[in-house]
Design a protein around this motif. Structure first.
Motif, mmCIF file in Angstrom:
data_model
loop_
_atom_site.group_PDB
_atom_site.id
_atom_site.type_symbol
_atom_site.label_atom_id
_atom_site.label_comp_id
_atom_site.label_asym_id
_atom_site.label_seq_id
_atom_site.Cartn_x
_atom_site.Cartn_y
_atom_site.Cartn_z
ATOM 1 N N ARG A 22 0.524 -0.832 -0.217
ATOM 2 C CA ARG A 22 -0.443 0.238 0.203
ATOM 3 C C ARG A 22 0.735 1.127 0.414
ATOM 4 O O ARG A 22 0.269 2.436 -0.233
ATOM 5 C CB ARG A 22 -0.830 0.231 1.300
ATOM 6 N N LEU A 23 1.750 1.665 0.832
ATOM 7 C CA LEU A 23 3.025 2.609 0.739
ATOM 8 C C LEU A 23 3.306 2.562 -0.370
ATOM 9 O O LEU A 23 3.867 3.768 -1.279
ATOM 10 C CB LEU A 23 4.147 2.447 2.234
ATOM 11 N N ARG A 24 4.115 1.339 -1.169
ATOM 12 C CA ARG A 24 4.549 1.420 -2.465
ATOM 13 C C ARG A 24 3.437 2.160 -3.592
ATOM 14 O O ARG A 24 3.543 3.039 -4.574
ATOM 15 C CB ARG A 24 5.189 -0.114 -3.076
ATOM 16 N N ARG A 25 2.169 1.587 -4.164
ATOM 17 C CA ARG A 25 0.908 1.879 -4.508
ATOM 18 C C ARG A 25 0.483 4.042 -3.964
ATOM 19 O O ARG A 25 0.735 4.422 -5.830
ATOM 20 C CB ARG A 25 0.146 1.262 -4.423
ATOM 21 N N VAL A 26 0.269 4.143 -3.033
ATOM 22 C CA VAL A 26 -0.088 5.163 -2.609
ATOM 23 C C VAL A 26 1.683 6.332 -2.809
ATOM 24 O O VAL A 26 1.662 7.388 -4.327
ATOM 25 C CB VAL A 26 0.032 6.193 -1.072
ATOM 26 N N ALA A 27 3.154 5.743 -3.012
ATOM 27 C CA ALA A 27 3.932 6.654 -3.373
ATOM 28 C C ALA A 27 3.938 6.917 -4.677
ATOM 29 O O ALA A 27 4.724 7.949 -5.429
ATOM 30 C CB ALA A 27 5.323 5.750 -2.952
ATOM 31 N N VAL A 28 3.714 5.485 -5.516
ATOM 32 C CA VAL A 28 3.696 5.529 -7.415
ATOM 33 C C VAL A 28 2.825 6.267 -7.804
ATOM 34 O O VAL A 28 3.050 7.215 -8.989
ATOM 35 C CB VAL A 28 3.203 3.865 -7.697
ATOM 36 N N ARG A 29 1.650 6.484 -7.151
ATOM 37 C CA ARG A 29 0.510 7.546 -7.732
ATOM 38 C C ARG A 29 0.419 8.674 -7.096
ATOM 39 O O ARG A 29 0.735 9.857 -8.478
ATOM 40 C CB ARG A 29 -1.084 7.560 -6.651
ATOM 41 N N TYR A 30 1.322 9.100 -5.967
ATOM 42 C CA TYR A 30 1.815 10.840 -5.579
ATOM 43 C C TYR A 30 3.119 10.965 -7.638
ATOM 44 O O TYR A 30 2.929 12.476 -7.702
ATOM 45 C CB TYR A 30 2.485 10.761 -4.583
ATOM 46 N N ALA A 31 4.155 9.725 -7.844
ATOM 47 C CA ALA A 31 4.861 10.480 -8.389
ATOM 48 C C ALA A 31 4.099 10.133 -9.803
ATOM 49 O O ALA A 31 4.124 11.706 -10.326
ATOM 50 C CB ALA A 31 5.883 9.208 -8.901
ATOM 51 N N LEU A 32 2.777 9.945 -10.277
ATOM 52 C CA LEU A 32 1.873 9.389 -11.121
ATOM 53 C C LEU A 32 1.779 11.110 -11.917
ATOM 54 O O LEU A 32 1.349 11.314 -12.985
ATOM 55 C CB LEU A 32 1.327 8.961 -12.011
ATOM 56 N N HIS A 33 0.968 12.173 -10.466
ATOM 57 C CA HIS A 33 0.385 13.060 -10.738
ATOM 58 C C HIS A 33 1.810 14.176 -10.665
ATOM 59 O O HIS A 33 1.188 15.289 -10.357
ATOM 60 C CB HIS A 33 0.127 13.836 -9.301
ATOM 61 N N GLY A 34 2.936 13.999 -10.751
ATOM 62 C CA GLY A 34 4.570 14.612 -10.810
ATOM 63 C C GLY A 34 4.832 15.466 -9.196
ATOM 64 O O GLY A 34 5.425 16.707 -9.591
#
Length: 226
Positions: A22-34
């Motif tokens: 979950r931590l990884r998934r959320v971190a990736v989502r932040y990155a996807l939004h720049g």
């Protein structure tokens, strides 16, 4: 991650593999939004360990020594950091956004004010809350504090060289959470000065005297002797 941890194998917080994912998934989502992301030290009992030899910091801090340079908005790179360790999710400030940090009693006042502000999404942005009661308003980057707030210890501005812990990072006291999630704000950053105006109003309503209140006018320059 061997370069980061070497032979250090601290007993990190007992997070299930699902929580690490979950931590990884959320971190990736932040990155996807720049939003640039950097991995935080792992929680071990009530202290944080980063695996760097001789690191004296026991509070929440970046896991990488060159964390600001290494921070990335590349989703693939970000995902590798959470491959084996439940790192905290840290967001460097001064890039996608700056942050205005205040105590809870002020944060609630400001949130109530911006919720009904006529500027709409111009003043409503993401807001996170730490388990220790600090409220963090994400705003457009690059704007300095207004003079009323520049020397006010009730307000902390996070810009270049700083970072914040982001949900769902776990601290010893609990988990960081969103009071206003980025999705609710459409991933937009509000006008920093509109939020600062709301902060100034909240501080004055709380009875806190600000510098321009003490010096309402410009003092005249001393006359030069002839």
């Amino acid at each position: 991650m061997a370069h980061m941890w070497g032979n250090v194998r601290p007993r990190v917080a007992h997070l299930s593999p699902l929580e690490r994912v979950r931590l990884r998934r959320v971190a990736v989502r932040y990155a996807l939004h720049g939003w640039p992301v950097t991995p935080g030290a792992c929680l071990a009992n009530r202290r944080f360990v980063c695996g760097r030899a001789g690191c004296p910091t026991v509070g929440c801090h970046p896991a990488l020594e060159n964390w600001e340079h290494a921070a990335s908005a590349d989703p693939a790179r970000v995902a590798t950091w959470w491959r084996s360790r439940p790192h905290g999710v840290l967001l460097p400030t001064g890039h996608a956004f700056d942050v205005l940090e205040v105590a809870a009693h002020l944060g609630r006042r400001v949130l109530d004010a911006v919720a009904t502000h006529p500027a709409g999404f111009g003043v409503r942005g993401p807001v996170l809350v730490t388990p220790t009661g600090r409220w963090m308003f994400l705003v457009r980057p690059g704007d300095p504090l207004r003079p009323e707030l520049e020397h006010c210890f009730h307000v902390v501005r996070h810009g270049p060289g700083s970072w914040i812990p982001a949900p769902p990072t776990r601290l010893p006291e609990g988990t960081v959470r969103w009071a206003v999630a980025p999705e609710q704000a459409r991933w937009r950053m509000p006008d920093s000065y509109l939020v600062q105006n709301a902060l100034i109003a909240a501080l004055r309503a709380a009875g806190i005297t600000l510098t321009p209140d003490l010096f309402p006018g410009h003092l005249p320059l001393p006359r030069r002797g002839r």
